[in-house]
Every structure is written in C-alpha cells, then in structure tokens.
Write an enzyme that holds these catalytic residues in place. Structure first.
Site, PDB file in Angstrom:
ATOM      1  N   HIS A 146       0.791  -1.231   0.000  1.00 24.58           N
ATOM      2  CA  HIS A 146       0.000   0.000   0.000  1.00 24.58           C
ATOM      3  C   HIS A 146       0.823   1.282   0.000  1.00 24.58           C
ATOM      4  O   HIS A 146       0.575   2.191  -0.796  1.00 24.58           O
ATOM      5  CB  HIS A 146      -0.924   0.016   1.222  1.00 24.58           C
ATOM      6  CG  HIS A 146      -2.131  -0.831   1.092  1.00 24.58           C
ATOM      7  ND1 HIS A 146      -3.155  -0.559   0.209  1.00 24.58           N
ATOM      8  CD2 HIS A 146      -2.488  -1.980   1.736  1.00 24.58           C
ATOM      9  CE1 HIS A 146      -4.095  -1.479   0.311  1.00 24.58           C
ATOM     10  NE2 HIS A 146      -3.714  -2.356   1.231  1.00 24.58           N
TER      11      HIS A 146
ATOM     12  N   GLU B 255      -6.684  -3.084  -3.826  1.00 24.75           N
ATOM     13  CA  GLU B 255      -6.070  -4.323  -3.354  1.00 24.75           C
ATOM     14  C   GLU B 255      -5.565  -5.204  -4.498  1.00 24.75           C
ATOM     15  O   GLU B 255      -4.461  -5.746  -4.420  1.00 24.75           O
ATOM     16  CB  GLU B 255      -7.057  -5.117  -2.496  1.00 24.75           C
ATOM     17  CG  GLU B 255      -7.313  -4.518  -1.127  1.00 24.75           C
ATOM     18  CD  GLU B 255      -6.131  -4.625  -0.173  1.00 24.75           C
ATOM     19  OE1 GLU B 255      -5.131  -5.291  -0.526  1.00 24.75           O
ATOM     20  OE2 GLU B 255      -6.206  -4.041   0.912  1.00 24.75           O
TER      21      GLU B 255
ATOM     22  N   SER C 291       2.427  -7.169  -2.788  1.00 30.84           N
ATOM     23  CA  SER C 291       3.026  -7.729  -1.574  1.00 30.84           C
ATOM     24  C   SER C 291       2.984  -9.253  -1.551  1.00 30.84           C
ATOM     25  O   SER C 291       3.336  -9.864  -0.543  1.00 30.84           O
ATOM     26  CB  SER C 291       2.307  -7.184  -0.331  1.00 30.84           C
ATOM     27  OG  SER C 291       0.933  -7.532  -0.351  1.00 30.84           O
TER      28      SER C 291
END
Length: 340
Positions: free
Chosen positions: A181, A221, A240
């Site tokens: 993020h 996301e 990630s």
C-alpha cells in the site's frame, strides 16, 4: 439560497481527529489468533502482538507514531519476503510503483535489512500527496476503514507474520501494508482514486458501503493495468504477494504455482461493485485499467452516479470535510464505537 431538508445518515467523521472514535472499533484485535495461525503456539510472538496492539490502541490524533524496535526474527522475516518480492516487482509492478520505490528507499529506509518506520513513511507521504498512516490494532469494518481514506488516512497494522512461515500470512501485516500500500499512496492519481472511494463512503447506506468495498478490493487491493500491452500490478494485495503477483501478470503458465489463467475484465466500477471475491485464494478475476488516471476517472464517475445523501469535499488545510446539505447523524454509532 436553496435550503435542503436534513438527511438522516449513519454517523461519520467530519474532521481527521474524529478518526480517534473509530480507530479502536476493531473487528479483530490483532491478538486473537486462530488455531491454525503459524504463531498460535508461540507465546513470545503472541506477547509481541499484544504489545503492538496496545501501542496502536493508545495512539491519538496529533501524537507521533511510536518507533518500533524490531527483533532479529522480525527482521529476518522481512528480509526473506523483501528479497523474494524484489525479483518480481521489476517485471510486474506498474511504472508508478517502480518510480516511487527508490524514493521510499532513500527517504524512508526501505531495504532488505531494515523494516522502515511507519512515522518516516507517513511523513514522506504527507510531503508528497498529503496521505498519512494511522496505527491500528486489527481489522476494521469496511465503513470505518473507508471513512479514513476520505481524510487521506490509511489505517495501518503493526505486526508482521510469524517467522516460521515468512512467505505466508493469513492476514494483512506490515509486509502487505508497507510493501503493497504505502508506495502507491505517494502517487497523486492513486491517492485521489483512494480518496474518492473514501469520500463516497461518508454517510453511505450499508448497501453502498458493500459496493464501495468491492470496488476497493478489485482496485486498491488487486487492481492491474496495461503498460505497452503488458499486465502490471498496482493493487497492494498483488504487490506484496510474489505468488499472486506472478499469477496475475505473467504471460506464461505455470505461474504462482498455478496452471490456469485468471479472467481479465476491463476496469468498470459498476461491474466491480457487484462482483464478489474470495479472501483466502488467488482471485479468479482481475479488473484491468488503461492506467491509474483512467482508473481514477472511472471511479469518480461511478461515485458521482451513486444515490449519495450528500456531496462531501475535503479541505486539506483544515483536514475536515464540507458537506452540501444539513445532515442528522446517528450519534449512537459514535457512542458505540468509542470505548472511552
């Protein structure tokens, strides 16, 4: 002068300091581990999670984000994931991310051997796009989490996955928050995109919160875009996760230990708002934007088309929101959310 009748809406924050009310209204305290969690039987790890949760619960607007001294196990866990991700990010991360990551290394201390401090990251983001991090002890409701974005505030977890399984996490941790993020919030288009969702969530109905949460999931996301005909990730859940990053963007198979290709759809918030998603597996469908500016414009158009109880505008100077009509807030929600 046109005077509109007051609208009855769920309570919502009017100033960034009001996030103190909702920050501790957590659904998951960050300490209640499931029996299949890798750290469930590790008393040292569980005690660490309790301490980090207490730090977050005690944080208040205007106070500096506490400095965290990381253990050797935590640093080794970060290093294992960081080095694995770095080999894939250069191939599959969007150009905006790849432009920003070197700045995070320079100004925030990103490296394989160092877990950056959230205070340094927050200060950097405030200088670039006005975004900031806010410590949180666990997961929040969709409404409370999205409300924070309206004030360019990202609720950020404090803990890291268990060192016994550094390449796996059953929940968002600081690898997800800081590698996925945080860099993207330094991009102006992405920051505005995220805030559009947040502003639309203020006072929204439960149904519209669900729709906005799905849009958030399929973009912030797990969003992808095209660059020179190739798929690139801009969603934190991909940036990630080395497995799903390869699975979502690689033109070959097997990828991410999967043989099948996902479904790709054009980024359309109208469709995304009605598209459910799995939480514990790779996404079967990814929405593909032309670029971040395109993603932002489409999201803004969608938010403007919603039957919103009012229009909200954020004032960066006062860090408050202005609404275009009188509203009657359901204060009971605020009372229930405030543990003090």
């Amino acid at each position: 002068m046109l005077v509109l009748d007051a609208r009855n809406v769920p309570w919502f924050p009017r100033h960034v300091s009001d996030l103190d009310v909702v920050a501790n209204r957590i659904l998951d305290a960050g300490t209640d581990l499931e029996s299949d969690h890798p750290g469930f039987n590790d008393p040292v790890y569980r005690e660490r999670r309790v301490g980090l949760a207490e730090n977050a619960m005690n944080h208040r607007f205007g106070n500096p984000i506490p400095h965290i001294s990381y253990s050797e196990d935590e640093l080794a866990t970060w290093k294992a994931v960081y080095e694995r991700l770095e080999t894939l990010l250069s191939s599959y991360a969007c150009s905006e991310y790849l432009k920003i990551l070197p700045m995070m290394k320079q100004h925030c201390g990103y490296s394989a051997d160092n877990i950056p401090q959230q205070a340094d990251i927050s200060n950097f983001l405030q200088r670039t796009t006005g975004f900031q991090l806010r410590p949180v002890a666990g997961l929040l409701s969709s409404r409370d989490f999205l409300n924070g974005l309206a004030f360019r505030t990202f609720f950020c977890t404090q803990y890291i996955r268990h060192h016994s399984m550094p390449l796996y996490t059953p929940e968002p941790d600081i690898v997800h928050e800081l590698m996925g993020h945080a860099p993207m919030f330094a991009d102006p288009d992405f920051a505005e995109f995220s805030q559009e969702i947040g502003l639309a969530s203020l006072g929204a109905s439960d149904k519209d919160i669900e729709r906005l949460a799905r849009c958030y999931w399929h973009s912030v996301e797990f969003g992808v875009c095209r660059e020179d005909g190739q798929l690139k990730a801009y969603g934190a859940g991909l940036l990630s996760s080395f497995g799903e990053l390869e699975y979502s963007c690689a033109p070959y198979r097997p990828a991410g230990d999967a043989d099948e290709y996902p479904e790709l759809l054009p980024w359309d918030p109208v469709v995304a708002a009605e598209t459910d998603f799995p939480i514990t597996t790779y996404q079967p469908t990814y929405f593909v934007a032309q670029n971040l500016a395109d993603a932002k414009q489409r999201m803004r158009k969608f938010c403007e088309s919603m039957n919103r109880p009012f229009y909200a505008r954020y004032n960066s100077n006062t860090q408050g929101v202005w609404v275009d009509r009188a509203v009657a807030l359901d204060e009971q929600l605020a009372v229930e959310a405030n543990p003090y």
